[in-house]
Design an enzyme around this catalytic site. Structure first.
Site, short mmCIF file in Angstrom:
data_model
loop_
_atom_site.label_atom_id
_atom_site.label_comp_id
_atom_site.label_asym_id
_atom_site.label_seq_id
_atom_site.Cartn_x
_atom_site.Cartn_y
_atom_site.Cartn_z
N GLY A 41 0.76 -1.24 0.00
CA GLY A 41 0.00 0.00 0.00
C GLY A 41 0.80 1.29 0.00
N SER A 42 2.03 1.29 -0.50
CA SER A 42 2.80 2.54 -0.51
C SER A 42 2.22 3.54 -1.51
CB SER A 42 4.27 2.26 -0.82
OG SER A 42 4.44 1.86 -2.16
N ASN A 43 1.63 3.06 -2.61
CA ASN A 43 0.97 3.99 -3.53
C ASN A 43 -0.29 4.57 -2.89
OD1 ASN A 43 2.20 4.31 -6.27
ND2 ASN A 43 2.30 2.10 -6.08
N LYS A 88 -5.78 -8.61 -8.77
CA LYS A 88 -6.83 -9.43 -9.37
C LYS A 88 -7.47 -8.69 -10.54
CE LYS A 88 -6.40 -12.98 -6.87
NZ LYS A 88 -5.93 -14.25 -7.51
N ASN A 101 -5.15 2.48 -13.38
CA ASN A 101 -4.19 1.53 -12.80
C ASN A 101 -2.79 2.11 -12.94
OD1 ASN A 101 -3.20 -1.03 -11.78
ND2 ASN A 101 -2.50 -1.46 -13.88
N HIS A 159 1.17 0.99 -13.26
CA HIS A 159 2.00 -0.18 -13.61
C HIS A 159 3.47 0.23 -13.58
CE1 HIS A 159 2.80 -4.11 -15.33
NE2 HIS A 159 3.67 -3.51 -16.14
N ASP A 192 -3.53 -4.43 -18.02
CA ASP A 192 -2.50 -3.46 -18.44
C ASP A 192 -2.67 -3.00 -19.89
OD1 ASP A 192 -0.08 -5.49 -16.67
OD2 ASP A 192 -1.38 -3.88 -15.93
N GLU A 224 6.35 6.33 -9.11
CA GLU A 224 4.92 6.00 -9.01
C GLU A 224 4.26 6.90 -7.96
OE1 GLU A 224 5.96 1.34 -9.04
OE2 GLU A 224 3.84 1.79 -8.65
#
Ligand code: GRF
Length: 220
Positions: free
Chosen positions: A14-16, A88, A104, A106, A147, A176
């Site tokens: 969960g760092s983002n 998922k 998202n 990536h 992606d 990120e």
């Protein structure tokens, strides 16, 4: 304008998520992290959300309960869904309900080094194995394929000769943590698909990333 209500889906550390929580902590912020959902009851991301007093929910490990997820998002009046280390595949019905409003992040420069099974250290190992001199971050809209959706923003990170998957992952993660909040902020200010220049301007100002960009150029 009320802040954009954002839900974050995360499976891991969960760092983002933390970068988003920090970026939108002020009541005057254009976006608010209103819900954190995980398919893993022990995900570090859930602990971070609780620490920030953000509502949390745990869904089935396979993440395929479309009705449950749609009900949760409706209950919290969610206007934007962000996948941040969510491993998922989001059910097609949920993707369809949030078309153009699901992002998202990536850890590579899509369309390369993405797709089913390409997550975490595997991505960076593949970048190193390919001999690519530049890696980076991609923030894209989510569609029915892993992606694959329209790319909204990217930032380069040079690959150094001494890099391991860990050292490259760490520098990409730093980028990120800056690009994702910049894109979400632009989304909130623009009321939908971001005016990309906004994100780039906000991002380009970061000295450390300007240095990275310069390094990236010299690495060529
Ligand atoms: C990040 O590198 C993200 O790009 C990828 O998974 C990692 C998750 O990191 N999808 P964290 O859980 O946000 O720390």
């Amino acid at each position: 304008m009320p802040p954009l209500q954002v839900a974050v889906l995360a499976s891991g550390h969960g760092s983002n998520l933390q970068a988003l929580l920090d970026a939108f902590a002020e009541p005057s912020a254009p976006a608010r992290i209103a819900l954190v959902v995980s398919n893993k009851a022990d995900a570090g991301a859930l602990g971070r959300a609780r620490g920030a007093r953000v509502p949390t929910a745990t869904i089935a490990e396979d993440g395929q309960d479309a009705d449950g997820l749609l009900a949760l998002l409706a209950q919290h009046d969610i206007g934007l869904v962000v996948l941040a280390g969510y491993l998922k595949k989001v059910p097609d019905r949920v993707v369809a309900a949030y078309r153009g409003r699901m992002l998202n992040v990536h850890p590579a420069l899509l369309p390369c080094f993405g797709g089913a099974g390409m997550y975490g250290r595997r991505v960076h190992e593949a970048v190193l194995a390919s001999g690519a001199r530049i890696s980076g971050v991609t923030v894209h809209l989510v569609d029915e394929q892993y992606d694959h959706g329209r790319i909204l923003a990217q930032w380069p990170v040079p690959v150094r000769p001494s890099d391991t998957a860990e050292t490259l992952a760490a520098r990409v993660l730093e980028a990120e943590h800056r690009l994702l909040p910049a894109v979400v902020g632009a989304f909130a200010r623009c009321g939908g698909e971001p005016c990309l220049t906004l994100a780039a301007d906000a991002f380009g100002a970061a000295p450390s990333l300007q240095r990275d960009f310069a390094d990236a150029l010299t690495a060529l």
